[in-house]
Design an enzyme around this catalytic site. Structure first.
Site, PDB file in Angstrom:
ATOM      1  N   ILE A 151       0.828  -1.206   0.000  1.00  0.00           N
ATOM      2  CA  ILE A 151       0.000   0.000   0.000  1.00  0.00           C
ATOM      3  C   ILE A 151       0.860   1.252   0.000  1.00  0.00           C
ATOM      4  O   ILE A 151       0.653   2.174  -0.798  1.00  0.00           O
ATOM      5  CB  ILE A 151      -0.960  -0.013   1.203  1.00  0.00           C
ATOM      6  CG1 ILE A 151      -1.981  -1.142   1.047  1.00  0.00           C
ATOM      7  CG2 ILE A 151      -1.668   1.328   1.346  1.00  0.00           C
ATOM      8  CD1 ILE A 151      -2.857  -1.359   2.263  1.00  0.00           C
ATOM      9  N   ASP A 170      10.917   2.821   6.329  1.00  0.00           N
ATOM     10  CA  ASP A 170      10.570   1.416   6.532  1.00  0.00           C
ATOM     11  C   ASP A 170      11.736   0.736   7.233  1.00  0.00           C
ATOM     12  O   ASP A 170      12.904   1.086   6.988  1.00  0.00           O
ATOM     13  CB  ASP A 170      10.280   0.737   5.191  1.00  0.00           C
ATOM     14  CG  ASP A 170       9.527  -0.571   5.359  1.00  0.00           C
ATOM     15  OD1 ASP A 170       8.332  -0.614   5.022  1.00  0.00           O
ATOM     16  OD2 ASP A 170      10.132  -1.555   5.836  1.00  0.00           O
ATOM     17  N   ASP A 253      -9.078   5.560   9.950  1.00  0.00           N
ATOM     18  CA  ASP A 253      -9.960   4.506   9.441  1.00  0.00           C
ATOM     19  C   ASP A 253      -9.983   3.285  10.356  1.00  0.00           C
ATOM     20  O   ASP A 253     -10.825   2.408  10.189  1.00  0.00           O
ATOM     21  CB  ASP A 253      -9.511   4.095   8.036  1.00  0.00           C
ATOM     22  CG  ASP A 253     -10.458   3.124   7.361  1.00  0.00           C
ATOM     23  OD1 ASP A 253     -11.675   3.409   7.332  1.00  0.00           O
ATOM     24  OD2 ASP A 253      -9.992   2.072   6.876  1.00  0.00           O
ATOM     25  N   GLU A 258     -13.102  -1.713  17.983  1.00  0.00           N
ATOM     26  CA  GLU A 258     -14.080  -1.531  16.917  1.00  0.00           C
ATOM     27  C   GLU A 258     -15.281  -2.445  17.127  1.00  0.00           C
ATOM     28  O   GLU A 258     -15.132  -3.562  17.641  1.00  0.00           O
ATOM     29  CB  GLU A 258     -13.446  -1.824  15.550  1.00  0.00           C
ATOM     30  CG  GLU A 258     -12.292  -0.899  15.209  1.00  0.00           C
ATOM     31  CD  GLU A 258     -11.684  -1.200  13.836  1.00  0.00           C
ATOM     32  OE1 GLU A 258     -12.156  -2.157  13.170  1.00  0.00           O
ATOM     33  OE2 GLU A 258     -10.740  -0.494  13.434  1.00  0.00           O
ATOM     34  N   HIS A 281     -13.343   1.664   9.208  1.00  0.00           N
ATOM     35  CA  HIS A 281     -12.482   0.581   8.715  1.00  0.00           C
ATOM     36  C   HIS A 281     -12.906   0.150   7.307  1.00  0.00           C
ATOM     37  O   HIS A 281     -13.115  -1.031   7.026  1.00  0.00           O
ATOM     38  CB  HIS A 281     -12.512  -0.618   9.662  1.00  0.00           C
ATOM     39  CG  HIS A 281     -11.279  -1.459   9.595  1.00  0.00           C
ATOM     40  ND1 HIS A 281     -10.750  -2.099  10.684  1.00  0.00           N
ATOM     41  CD2 HIS A 281     -10.459  -1.773   8.553  1.00  0.00           C
ATOM     42  CE1 HIS A 281      -9.677  -2.792  10.329  1.00  0.00           C
ATOM     43  NE2 HIS A 281      -9.485  -2.606   9.026  1.00  0.00           N
ATOM     44  N   GLY A 283     -11.114   1.107   4.438  1.00  0.00           N
ATOM     45  CA  GLY A 283     -10.040   1.331   3.478  1.00  0.00           C
ATOM     46  C   GLY A 283     -10.092   0.386   2.293  1.00  0.00           C
ATOM     47  O   GLY A 283      -9.920   0.791   1.139  1.00  0.00           O
ATOM     48  N   GLY A 284     -10.340  -0.879   2.562  1.00  0.00           N
ATOM     49  CA  GLY A 284     -10.415  -1.862   1.485  1.00  0.00           C
ATOM     50  C   GLY A 284     -11.835  -2.233   1.110  1.00  0.00           C
ATOM     51  O   GLY A 284     -12.048  -3.194   0.369  1.00  0.00           O
TER      52      GLY A 284
END
Length: 400
Positions: A151, A170, A253, A258, A281, A283-284
């Protein structure tokens, strides 16, 4: 094979598994541990998304579950070590929703830069607030990406197309795409960039990694996004930095806690803050991504059942088993110690088995051998393989 699919997995998955001849049941929401244990009675395959927790207790209570499909990117909701020890193979969908998450991130960056949610709320309240104050183009501004995986790296490319200058950090030395520049430390990235976005994985070491110290290092009036894992960010500290004006906006998100299903109540300390975008949540959660995830993961489950293939498994060695099975195929998951394959083959030879072909792959503590035989498996041979000290799981597939 009996299959249980939870959490509103796309119907394409159910259709594919039914077409493969499996007995498929579906349930709409996530299940807690006792509910999941009860629901898994007699189930061979489990499909989940991000909410259902597959713990060691679940795996020990239901050893008959031999393959799990995570219809999402993350797998931190599954005890992968316990699954491997139980001989349960786990698959996920590492690429399918990448574009959907990237598009949401870009939409939120632009929305925050233009204060669109505040303008929208004011207009719905009957207030005409036409002003350029505090509104900016994203072109020419700096974007800092924490986590340069599937991503993060694609977001890098898309952001550049919008004219942004991209930096990333990273833990691994990842190849930069386009004109992106790698920062040598998290601190360097936070001090350099005007917009910070998190795209880290769900490993336990990331819990609480972004808090007061990290927010303090960010440039004044920066924007912040978290579309990765809810437990990574100290939301109380985020709230303080929004209210103080140190941050100009945030888009979140994912949350530390949750609801289990759509329609359940939700509360957060971030509710009601200016220029803060909260999404559940999603995003996808596009039709395109969920369709692709449904097809991809169900295909992995089907191939595992039919051929023993473990390619792209997240917890056991990957073997791309031939699609065509001769007479008999033996699938042997075992501890990765010297001499196991020799002992397996000695048992087969002693039983008079005729080996047509064999593949072995190892990964960490485990090895996975796929052996094709001409003819049937000799009597008592399967039991002898199970009794090997190093054996984790044995499965035999007989050609139709």
């Amino acid at each position: 094979m009996k299959v249980l699919l939870l959490e509103n997995i796309h119907d394409a998955a159910r259709e594919a598994l039914v077409d493969a001849g499996f007995d498929v049941r579906t349930r709409s929401g996530a299940l807690d541990e006792p509910e999941l244990i009860a629901a898994l009675e007699g189930v061979d395959m489990l499909g989940i998304r991000s909410k259902t927790q597959v713990t060691r207790a679940v795996l020990e209570a239901r050893p008959e579950v031999k393959v799990i499909g995570a219809f999402c990117i993350g797998t931190n909701q599954i005890d992968l070590d316990a699954a491997a020890r139980a001989g349960t193979v786990v698959f996920n969908a590492p690429f399918s929703n990448t574009r959907s998450v990237v598009e949401l991130a870009m939409a939120e960056i632009i929305s925050m830069a233009r204060h669109l949610t505040d303008k929208n709320a004011a207009l719905h309240a009957g207030v005409w607030d036409k002003s350029a104050k505090g509104a900016h183009e994203v072109r020419g501004r700096t974007l800092g990406i924490i986590g340069y995986g599937n991503i993060g790296s694609q977001l890098s490319v898309v952001a550049e197309a919008f004219g942004m200058h991209v930096y990333y950090y990273d833990l691994d030395d990842k190849l930069p795409l386009g004109n992106a520049k790698r920062c040598g430390s998290l601190e360097e990235l936070l001090e350099r960039c005007e917009t910070i976005t998190l795209h880290v994985d769900g490993r336990s070491g990331n819990a609480g990694n972004f808090g007061a110290a990290e927010f303090a290092r960010m440039r004044p009036r920066s924007l912040f996004l978290n579309l990765s894992r809810g437990f990574v960010v100290d939301v109380d500290s985020l709230r303080e930095n929004i209210l103080s004006g140190h941050l100009a906006g945030a888009a979140i998100d994912v949350f530390p806690s949750e609801p289990k299903k759509a329609g359940d109540a939700f509360e957060s300390v971030l509710q009601g803050l200016p220029n803060v975008i909260l999404t559940p949540h999603v995003g996808g959660s596009t039709e395109e991504a969920q369709l692709d995830i449904g097809r991809y993961v169900s295909g992995k489950l089907r191939d595992w059942a039919r051929t023993g293939a473990t390619t792209m498994s997240v917890n056991v060695p990957g073997v791309t088993a031939p699609q065509t099975i001769g007479d008999t195929r033996i699938l042997h998951l075992h501890q990765n110690v010297p001499g196991v394959l020799a002992r397996v083959n000695a048992i087969l030879a002693e039983g008079g088995a005729n080996i047509d072909g064999q593949q072995l792959s190892t990964r960490g503590e485990y090895g996975y051998a796929v052996t094709d035989l001409a003819g049937s498996l000799p009597e008592d041979t399967e039991q002898r393989l199970r009794e090997l000290e190093e054996t984790v799981e044995v499965r035999v597939i007989v050609a139709d």
